[in-house]
Structures are given as C-alpha cells and as structure tokens.
Motif scaffolding. Structure first.
Motif, short mmCIF file in Angstrom:
data_model
loop_
_atom_site.label_atom_id
_atom_site.label_comp_id
_atom_site.label_asym_id
_atom_site.label_seq_id
_atom_site.Cartn_x
_atom_site.Cartn_y
_atom_site.Cartn_z
N GLU A 168 0.84 -1.20 0.00
CA GLU A 168 0.00 0.00 0.00
C GLU A 168 0.87 1.25 0.00
O GLU A 168 0.55 2.24 -0.65
CB GLU A 168 -0.93 0.00 1.23
CG GLU A 168 -2.09 -0.98 1.12
CD GLU A 168 -3.00 -0.68 -0.05
OE1 GLU A 168 -3.27 0.53 -0.32
OE2 GLU A 168 -3.43 -1.62 -0.73
N TRP A 169 1.98 1.18 0.74
CA TRP A 169 2.92 2.31 0.78
C TRP A 169 3.56 2.52 -0.60
O TRP A 169 3.67 3.65 -1.08
CB TRP A 169 4.00 2.06 1.82
CG TRP A 169 5.19 2.97 1.69
CD1 TRP A 169 5.23 4.31 1.95
CD2 TRP A 169 6.50 2.61 1.23
NE1 TRP A 169 6.49 4.81 1.68
CE2 TRP A 169 7.28 3.78 1.25
CE3 TRP A 169 7.07 1.41 0.84
CZ2 TRP A 169 8.62 3.77 0.86
CZ3 TRP A 169 8.40 1.41 0.45
CH2 TRP A 169 9.16 2.57 0.47
N VAL A 170 3.98 1.41 -1.27
CA VAL A 170 4.58 1.53 -2.61
C VAL A 170 3.59 2.18 -3.57
O VAL A 170 3.95 3.06 -4.36
CB VAL A 170 5.02 0.14 -3.14
CG1 VAL A 170 5.51 0.26 -4.59
CG2 VAL A 170 6.10 -0.46 -2.26
N LYS A 171 2.31 1.77 -3.49
CA LYS A 171 1.29 2.36 -4.37
C LYS A 171 1.10 3.85 -4.09
O LYS A 171 0.92 4.64 -5.01
CB LYS A 171 -0.04 1.61 -4.20
CG LYS A 171 -0.04 0.24 -4.87
CD LYS A 171 -1.43 -0.39 -4.92
CE LYS A 171 -1.76 -1.06 -3.61
NZ LYS A 171 -3.00 -1.87 -3.70
N SER A 172 1.16 4.22 -2.80
CA SER A 172 0.97 5.64 -2.46
C SER A 172 2.16 6.48 -2.92
O SER A 172 2.01 7.65 -3.27
CB SER A 172 0.77 5.79 -0.95
OG SER A 172 1.95 5.47 -0.25
N GLU A 173 3.36 5.88 -2.90
CA GLU A 173 4.56 6.60 -3.33
C GLU A 173 4.66 6.68 -4.85
O GLU A 173 5.13 7.66 -5.40
CB GLU A 173 5.82 5.91 -2.79
CG GLU A 173 6.07 6.09 -1.30
CD GLU A 173 6.78 7.39 -0.97
OE1 GLU A 173 7.10 8.15 -1.91
OE2 GLU A 173 6.98 7.66 0.23
N LYS A 174 4.22 5.59 -5.54
CA LYS A 174 4.40 5.52 -6.98
C LYS A 174 3.12 5.11 -7.69
O LYS A 174 2.37 5.97 -8.15
CB LYS A 174 5.54 4.54 -7.31
CG LYS A 174 5.90 4.48 -8.78
CD LYS A 174 6.57 5.76 -9.25
CE LYS A 174 7.01 5.62 -10.70
NZ LYS A 174 7.63 6.85 -11.20
N SER A 175 2.86 3.78 -7.77
CA SER A 175 1.69 3.32 -8.50
C SER A 175 1.45 1.83 -8.23
O SER A 175 2.31 1.14 -7.68
CB SER A 175 1.88 3.51 -10.01
OG SER A 175 2.94 2.69 -10.48
N ALA A 176 0.27 1.36 -8.64
CA ALA A 176 -0.06 -0.07 -8.49
C ALA A 176 0.84 -0.92 -9.39
O ALA A 176 1.20 -2.04 -9.03
CB ALA A 176 -1.52 -0.30 -8.84
N ASN A 177 1.22 -0.38 -10.55
CA ASN A 177 2.12 -1.11 -11.44
C ASN A 177 3.49 -1.30 -10.79
O ASN A 177 4.09 -2.37 -10.91
CB ASN A 177 2.28 -0.38 -12.78
CG ASN A 177 1.09 -0.59 -13.69
OD1 ASN A 177 0.35 -1.55 -13.55
ND2 ASN A 177 0.89 0.33 -14.62
#
Length: 433
Positions: A168-177
């Motif tokens: 969830e943190w990775v998605k908030s920093e960048k994207s779901a991809n």
C-alpha cells in the motif's frame, strides 16, 4: 573415576600412541585423538539402540559446561526424543544469522543477480532494491522511509499484514504497477532464500500480483510503416551522436531487442559471409554434450541473423567514425569502452517521438514497438513469414518445433529484411516527395 580439569589438561595437545576414551559420569565421556584433541561425548540409548552424541571440544566447552548439558539430554530421552536431532536443531538456530529483509535482498543481489543476469538487469534490480527496500533512491527522495521504519525486524517475523501495508505504501509513493514490479522481484528473492534455508517465512509466496498491485501493461503499440518512416526522417534531422542515431535505425530495420543491438560487437559480425551471431546471454547456460571419444563435443547453436544491405551500409558508416573494435555503438565520453546505455537510447527515441506528436499527432513510440511492427507488417503481406519472423525476433518456436527445428532460415530472413526495408524506403520516398 570422574574427570578433573587437571587430568584433561594433562591429555590436551599431547601426542599419544593411539586414540582412546575416558568416562566421566552420567554417560559423559571424552575421546582423545593421537594429537591430543579432546572431544566430549554423551552415550545414550534411543528406541533400544546404543548411540553417542558429540557435544564439542575441550576447552571450548569446559568440564562444568559439558556436565550441565546432561540433564537436558536426559530429559529428551525421557520424552522419547532423539538427543541428536534436538541438539542439531538447537545448534542450527544458534548459528543461523538473524536475517532482515535488507540482508536477504542484498545477499540475493550479490549471489544471484550479479551472477545470473545481464548488467542492465542487474542495474534494474539494484535500483529497485535501493529505493523500495533500502529507502535510498538515487534521484527523487521518498515521502517516507517506510521499510526502515516498519520492517526493521527479523525477516521470519514479517506478517502478511506487514506485506499488505508495505505494498500500500509503494502504491501511495508511486503506482499499483510499481507495486507489481516490486512484488515480482521480492518473490524471486524469497523463493531463493527459502530454498537455501536462509529464511523460513514464505507467506508472501501465497500472494498474487493482483493482491498487491497490477501486472505491467503488455505493449500493444504497433507503428505503421508511415509512422516508422516519419521516425526515420526525424532521426536524420536530429543533431544527436551518430552511434545513437544509427543504433535506433538498426532497431527499426532488424526488429531486434534494445539490449541486443546496443551490445553488438564487431567480433560478432562476419562481414565476409554477412552473418551476425548473437552470443548466448549471461545467465543462460551454453549447453554442451560430450561423446565417448576425446574431442567429440557439441554445443547449442547460437542465434544467427543475416546482415541486410541497408544494415551493412549503416555499419560501414559508423565504422568510419569509431573504427571496428569493441562495441559497435559505444558510449559517450568516459564510457567509450562500454556500449551506449539503454537510458540514452530510450531518451533519444522519446525525444524523436515527442517531436512527431507535436508536428503530426503521432502517439508515443518506444524501441520495443518496432518488434511488433516487423512481424505484423511482414505477416500482413504473407502469412508464410510467421515462422521466419519468429526466428528474426529471436523467439523459440512453439510446440515440438522448439526441440527439433533448429534451422536458422538465413536466406529467408534476408529476404524478409530486404522486403521490410523496401516497403519502409518506399514510405520515406513518398513523404519526401
């Protein structure tokens, strides 16, 4: 008679005629080697069979320490357990390094990525680990160093909820991809770590990409001959370095992978027989088979392609500028002994594509798109080119053909390359006229 420290020191590191054993008490004994090395032993019976367990050497394990182990070993026997297996697990747990996520990823980079993958792939792995695991990105800083703050714990203690929070943190920093990309890398790392018994926590392996993010988009962009011709003309107008311009032109003509063309060396080119031989990539085994007689060794056939006339013309052009040694497409400045970087080539292609969009509303084109253009264009002309274009793209044939059909189809490939260039050249002439 029980042992004493003075008696043990008397035997320690002294030469003896032959090995011998001395009993202490409570089934504890020592074995003394000819060179005076002393090993502690514990005798016991398990499932009706006599056995013995080595406890370590004196003086690393003192007399009092050896005797202190006896009650624990007796307890194992009373519980029906084999002291050997219990002691082995205990020693393994003590000797095992407490592994963190950072430790595991760095070890994987060193022992797997650096050995099995090409340099560009290694660089991608290292960049991903540096940003999303070490939280030390080279360029844009992160809003939060989440892993350092929340996953600074033994790897085997990481829970499924921890992983969900991480992605969830990775998605908030960048994207779901990007979450999907990081997930695929971590899956490889953890699979390796579990296999080598560096860690035992495998709960992330139960996840799928869709649980944490999105899989990378599959490319669909297929430039038309008109769009490729417009790109060609834009390349001609550019003031970029010759190696950059010619490298992108060869990708258009050959439909080859970005990395394959960039890593082309003069030694791979047979300009007499007009054949380009692509070495087996790093990480793929050069399969060999030996016969019964000395010298009877066979190896797999490398990937081979003919050199069409237009490609030869472009190679001669770049040879006049940079010579015929080392990489065909050399890096700039201090990197002249290395190949042109993927970043430099992609950036150049993006710049050309941006100009095409501003002038003619032609949507973005990346180097890999020309692979789809080659196969699509030729197969639309005649379906007979399907197998040939698979060879041109460096793909393995499907079904049993991949095992039995090892033909290079050099003459057919050459005919297909020349056909593609004739069509592209015609489009270029139309635009110019």
């Amino acid at each position: 008679m029980s042992l004493t420290d003075s008696k043990l020191k008397k035997f320690l590191n002294k030469s003896h005629d032959k090995p011998f054993e001395l009993a202490d008490r409570d089934s504890l004994s020592i074995r003394v080697s000819q060179k005076g090395k002393i090993a502690w032993q514990y005798r016991f019976r398990h499932n009706g069979k006599a056995d013995r367990l080595s406890l370590g050497n004196y003086p690393a394990i003192s007399l009092s320490q050896a005797r202190a182990l006896v009650p624990e070993l007796r307890q194992c026997i009373q519980e029906g357990k084999n002291p050997k297996s219990v002691m082995g697990k205990s020693r393994q747990a003590k000797s095992k390094k407490i592994m963190t996520l950072e430790d595991l990823c760095l070890m994987w980079l060193e022992k797997v990525s650096a050995i099995e993958h090409k340099e560009n792939t290694q660089a991608t792995h290292a960049t991903t680990v540096r940003k999303w695991i070490l939280n030390e990105p080279i360029k844009k800083p992160l809003k939060e160093k989440w892993v350092k703050k929340n996953l600074n714990m033994p790897f085997d203690e990481i829970t499924s909820q921890n992983w969900m929070d991480f992605f969830e943190w990775v998605k908030s920093e960048k994207s779901a991809n990007m979450a999907g990309v990081v997930f695929k890398l971590l899956k490889s790392v953890i699979t390796w770590g579990v296999k080598w018994e560096l860690v035992s926590n495998s709960n992330l392996l139960l996840f799928k990409v869709k649980d944490v993010g999105k899989a990378p988009n599959v490319g669909e962009r297929t430039p038309s001959l008109y769009e490729a011709a417009m790109m060609w003309l834009e390349i001609d107008k550019s003031k970029a370095l010759p190696q950059t311009k010619i490298c992108l032109k060869l990708i258009i003509l050959l439909g080859a992978r970005n990395s394959t063309v960039r890593n082309m060396k003069w030694e791979d080119l047979d300009l007499v027989n007009m054949i380009w031989t692509i070495p087996v990539p790093k990480g793929q085994k050069q399969a060999t088979r030996r016969g019964a007689l000395e010298g009877d060794v066979s190896s797999q056939r490398p990937e081979r392609h003919p050199i069409p006339s237009k490609v030869k013309e472009l190679l001669e052009e770049i040879a006049l500028i940079y010579g015929k040694t080392g990489y065909v497409f050399k890096g700039d400045g201090d990197n002249s002994n290395k190949e042109i970087t993927t970043h430099a080539l992609n950036r150049f292609c993006t710049r050309m594509s941006s100009k095409l969009f501003m002038k003619h509303q032609i949507s973005k084109i990346v180097p890999h798109d020309f692979r789809r253009m080659l196969q699509t264009t030729l197969c639309e002309i005649d379906s007979k080119w399907l197998v040939i274009t698979e060879r041109m793209l460096g793909h393995k044939l499907k079904g049993t053909m991949k095992h039995y059909n090892k033909a290079d189809y050099l003459d057919e490939q050459l005919e297909a390359y020349e056909l593609l260039w004739s069509k592209l050249k015609l489009e270029i002439e139309k635009i110019n006229s």
